[in-house]
Design a protein around this motif. Structure first.
Motif, PDB file in Angstrom:
ATOM      1  N   LEU A  53       0.819  -1.215   0.000  1.00 29.74           N
ATOM      2  CA  LEU A  53       0.000   0.000   0.000  1.00 29.74           C
ATOM      3  C   LEU A  53       0.850   1.260   0.000  1.00 29.74           C
ATOM      4  O   LEU A  53       0.351   2.346  -0.296  1.00 29.74           O
TER       5      LEU A  53
ATOM      6  N   THR B 187      -9.108   5.430   4.301  1.00 29.91           N
ATOM      7  CA  THR B 187     -10.349   5.336   5.080  1.00 29.91           C
ATOM      8  C   THR B 187     -10.649   6.608   5.873  1.00 29.91           C
ATOM      9  O   THR B 187      -9.753   7.227   6.455  1.00 29.91           O
TER      10      THR B 187
ATOM     11  N   SER C 176     -16.048   1.137   3.251  1.00 30.48           N
ATOM     12  CA  SER C 176     -16.287   0.342   2.027  1.00 30.48           C
ATOM     13  C   SER C 176     -16.515   1.271   0.838  1.00 30.48           C
ATOM     14  O   SER C 176     -16.066   0.998  -0.271  1.00 30.48           O
TER      15      SER C 176
ATOM     16  N   PHE D 181      -7.976   4.650  11.114  1.00 26.78           N
ATOM     17  CA  PHE D 181      -7.498   3.259  11.105  1.00 26.78           C
ATOM     18  C   PHE D 181      -6.271   3.079  10.220  1.00 26.78           C
ATOM     19  O   PHE D 181      -6.171   2.107   9.462  1.00 26.78           O
TER      20      PHE D 181
ATOM     21  N   THR E 115      -3.045   1.818   9.357  1.00 28.05           N
ATOM     22  CA  THR E 115      -2.043   0.835   9.792  1.00 28.05           C
ATOM     23  C   THR E 115      -0.652   1.449   9.628  1.00 28.05           C
ATOM     24  O   THR E 115      -0.396   2.141   8.629  1.00 28.05           O
TER      25      THR E 115
ATOM     26  N   THR F 167     -15.268   9.898  -8.187  1.00 29.03           N
ATOM     27  CA  THR F 167     -14.016   9.157  -7.963  1.00 29.03           C
ATOM     28  C   THR F 167     -12.877   9.707  -8.836  1.00 29.03           C
ATOM     29  O   THR F 167     -11.712   9.591  -8.467  1.00 29.03           O
ATOM     30  N   LYS F 168     -13.236  10.315  -9.948  1.00 26.31           N
ATOM     31  CA  LYS F 168     -12.182  10.867 -10.822  1.00 26.31           C
ATOM     32  C   LYS F 168     -11.683  12.232 -10.338  1.00 26.31           C
ATOM     33  O   LYS F 168     -10.804  12.838 -10.957  1.00 26.31           O
TER      34      LYS F 168
ATOM     35  N   PHE G 114      -8.134   7.548  -7.105  1.00 24.71           N
ATOM     36  CA  PHE G 114      -8.947   6.337  -6.888  1.00 24.71           C
ATOM     37  C   PHE G 114      -8.315   5.139  -7.600  1.00 24.71           C
ATOM     38  O   PHE G 114      -8.233   4.038  -7.042  1.00 24.71           O
TER      39      PHE G 114
ATOM     40  N   MET H 258      -7.098   1.709  -5.814  1.00 25.86           N
ATOM     41  CA  MET H 258      -7.605   0.380  -6.213  1.00 25.86           C
ATOM     42  C   MET H 258      -6.455  -0.524  -6.656  1.00 25.86           C
ATOM     43  O   MET H 258      -6.408  -1.705  -6.348  1.00 25.86           O
TER      44      MET H 258
ATOM     45  N   LEU I  99      -4.608  -1.687  -3.622  1.00 26.33           N
ATOM     46  CA  LEU I  99      -5.390  -2.663  -2.852  1.00 26.33           C
ATOM     47  C   LEU I  99      -5.442  -4.028  -3.528  1.00 26.33           C
ATOM     48  O   LEU I  99      -5.539  -5.052  -2.859  1.00 26.33           O
ATOM     49  N   GLU I 100      -5.358  -4.039  -4.847  1.00 20.93           N
ATOM     50  CA  GLU I 100      -5.321  -5.343  -5.545  1.00 20.93           C
ATOM     51  C   GLU I 100      -4.142  -6.171  -5.056  1.00 20.93           C
ATOM     52  O   GLU I 100      -4.262  -7.356  -4.796  1.00 20.93           O
TER      53      GLU I 100
ATOM     54  N   ARG J 260      -4.462  -7.015  -1.195  1.00 25.39           N
ATOM     55  CA  ARG J 260      -5.374  -8.120  -0.838  1.00 25.39           C
ATOM     56  C   ARG J 260      -4.668  -9.470  -0.905  1.00 25.39           C
ATOM     57  O   ARG J 260      -4.999 -10.382  -0.152  1.00 25.39           O
TER      58      ARG J 260
ATOM     59  N   TYR K 270     -10.425  -5.573   6.844  1.00 22.60           N
ATOM     60  CA  TYR K 270      -9.651  -4.509   6.170  1.00 22.60           C
ATOM     61  C   TYR K 270      -9.234  -4.883   4.749  1.00 22.60           C
ATOM     62  O   TYR K 270      -9.363  -6.005   4.322  1.00 22.60           O
ATOM     63  N   GLU K 271      -8.820  -3.834   4.041  1.00 25.52           N
ATOM     64  CA  GLU K 271      -8.497  -3.911   2.599  1.00 25.52           C
ATOM     65  C   GLU K 271      -9.677  -4.469   1.788  1.00 25.52           C
ATOM     66  O   GLU K 271      -9.502  -5.172   0.789  1.00 25.52           O
ATOM     67  N   GLY K 272     -10.882  -4.104   2.252  1.00 22.07           N
ATOM     68  CA  GLY K 272     -12.105  -4.533   1.584  1.00 22.07           C
ATOM     69  C   GLY K 272     -12.731  -5.697   2.331  1.00 22.07           C
ATOM     70  O   GLY K 272     -12.152  -6.776   2.391  1.00 22.07           O
TER      71      GLY K 272
END
Ligand code: CAA
Length: 381
Positions: free
Chosen positions: A93, A126, A132, A156, A158, A178-179, A232, A236, A239-240, A243, A362-364
């Motif tokens: 991240l 977050t 979410s 939160f 980390t 989001t853009k 955004f 994403m 986060l991919e 995860r 977390y992370e989704g």
């Protein structure tokens, strides 16, 4: 198709297991109790290049692949789940987005020290009303002269208590939804940034998750990561990979639960024989072992897809969803096998139980992973 780890990966697994058993595990219960951020673990992990596993050597990283990352985070988490997430967040991240979206100057200044483990990175997405629904960012960034002025509160985070550098997301143009979100690399000492309270959590108690408060925080324009509006997409993308790290953490926790359950069930005598001789216990052990192996293989598959350069959104969400639920199911069984001893803090099982839960959040959350998976398979991915 080959289901065996390569010789190199097997050696790495052995090396990290031995390291984690010797250096990380003995202090895990104490860290859990004191909630003190384990700086010493970070320093030791850095000695094995674990703070920037996939970062090229020219930027101070280990130059390894994603399968190696999975192996490392699993083995560390098997001994201390807090240290597992500390490593995963720094890698996926923080370092990952700076490597993929940063300028050469940003990489030299902000990636190398974190990949080497000399500095610690965090990811601030977050907010109170953007969990979410990550696109609902309330933090703002306004361009003024040669800098952006950031306002808002991140939750939160980390590594937050220890972080030297943070990637912070904020709205630069609300009308674009989001853009209109942008990402910034922010130093802990930038004027207007303060660290809020270190949250008291159910599990992974020493991961240093705190608030980051931005009050007219001044960020030089050269610290914009990517372009305005890329935020955004950057979140994403990070986060991919993240995860896969959380799936590895979940598999590590589940493996620790199985290892302790095997040991305990052979030692614990009831009705004149070890409880491992009762079919009720054997079935729990069998289910755990089978599910853990399935989770591990699903995660290796996600990592191999990432290593191939192909899109791996679906695989990483599947691995994270499945592995986190396996960790939680294993934790419930582990406590049951330990009975009353699973419920007290003389044994590690109650810590594993508390640590496992966060992997479904977390992370989704699991619900968000199901949303991503169904969205992709319905589109024919
Ligand atoms: N890669 C690139 N772009 C992506 C993308 C991806 N993986 N996913 C979505 N996008 C793009 C979409 O294509 C879309 O662009 P277009 O408008 O051009 O089509 C845009 O982003 C918006 O996408 P959606 O409409 O799908 O966005 P959404 O608002 O419906 O949200 C979501 C999608 C998947 C639910 C997302 O909000 C999400 O992942 N939520 C969970 C957030 C999360 O994981 N938070 C974790 C916090 S960090 C943490 O836990 C760290 C820690 O401390 C350990």
């Amino acid at each position: 198709m080959n289901f065996q780890l390569s010789e190199e990966h097997s050696m790495l697994k052995q090396t990290i297991r031995a390291f984690a058993e010797k250096e990380i595990k003995p202090k895990a219960a104490e860290h859990d109790k004191t909630r003190e951020y384990p700086f010493e673990n970070v320093r030791k992990a850095a000695g094995l290049n674990l703070m920037g596993i996939m970062i090229p050597e020219e930027y101070g990283g280990g130059g390894m692949d994603c399968v190696s990352y999975v192996i490392a985070v699993e083995e560390i988490s098997r001994c201390c789940a807090s240290t597992g997430v500390i490593i995963s967040v720094n890698n996926s991240l923080y370092c990952h987005p700076v490597l993929f979206f940063g300028t050469e100057e940003q990489k030299r200044k902000y990636l190398s020290p974190c990949a080497k483990g000399e500095k610690i990175g965090a990811f601030c997405l977050t907010e109170a009303n953007a969990g979410s629904d990550a696109g609902n960012q309330q933090s703002t960034a306004v361009f003024k002269g040669d800098r952006y002025i950031l306002n808002g509160t991140k939750l939160f985070v980390t590594n937050g208590v220890a972080a030297d550098y943070m990637i912070i997301f904020a709205m630069t143009d609300r009308g674009k939804k989001t853009k209109g979100i942008s990402a910034f690399i922010v130093e802990k000492d930038f004027s207007g940034l303060t660290k809020g309270k270190d949250e008291v959590k159910l599990g992974i108690t020493c991961s240093g998750a705190c608030e980051i408060v931005l009050e007219n925080c001044e960020v030089p324009s050269e610290n914009l990561l990517g372009k305005e509006g890329d935020g955004f997409k950057i979140a994403m993308n990070a986060l991919e990979e993240g995860r896969i790290g959380i799936a590895s953490q979940a598999v590590g926790i589940a493996q620790a639960i199985l290892d302790e359950s095997l040991k305990y069930s052979k030692e614990r005598v009831q009705f004149g024989k070890p409880i491992s001789e009762f079919q009720a216990i054997q079935w729990m052990l069998s289910d755990m072992a089978t599910e853990i192996e399935a989770a591990r293989l699903l995660n290796y598959r996600a990592a191999m897809k990432r290593d191939s350069g192909a899109k791996y959104t679906l695989e990483s969400s599947m691995a994270k969803l499945f592995a986190s639920e396996v960790a939680m199911k294993s934790a419930i069984k582990g406590i049951q096998i330990f009975g009353g001893y699973g419920y007290i803090n003389e044994y590690p099982m109650e810590r594993f139980f508390r640590d496992a839960k966060i992997t479904e959040i977390y992370e989704g959350t699991s619900e968000i992973q199901r949303l991503i998976i169904s969205g992709l398979i319905l589109k024919g991915n």
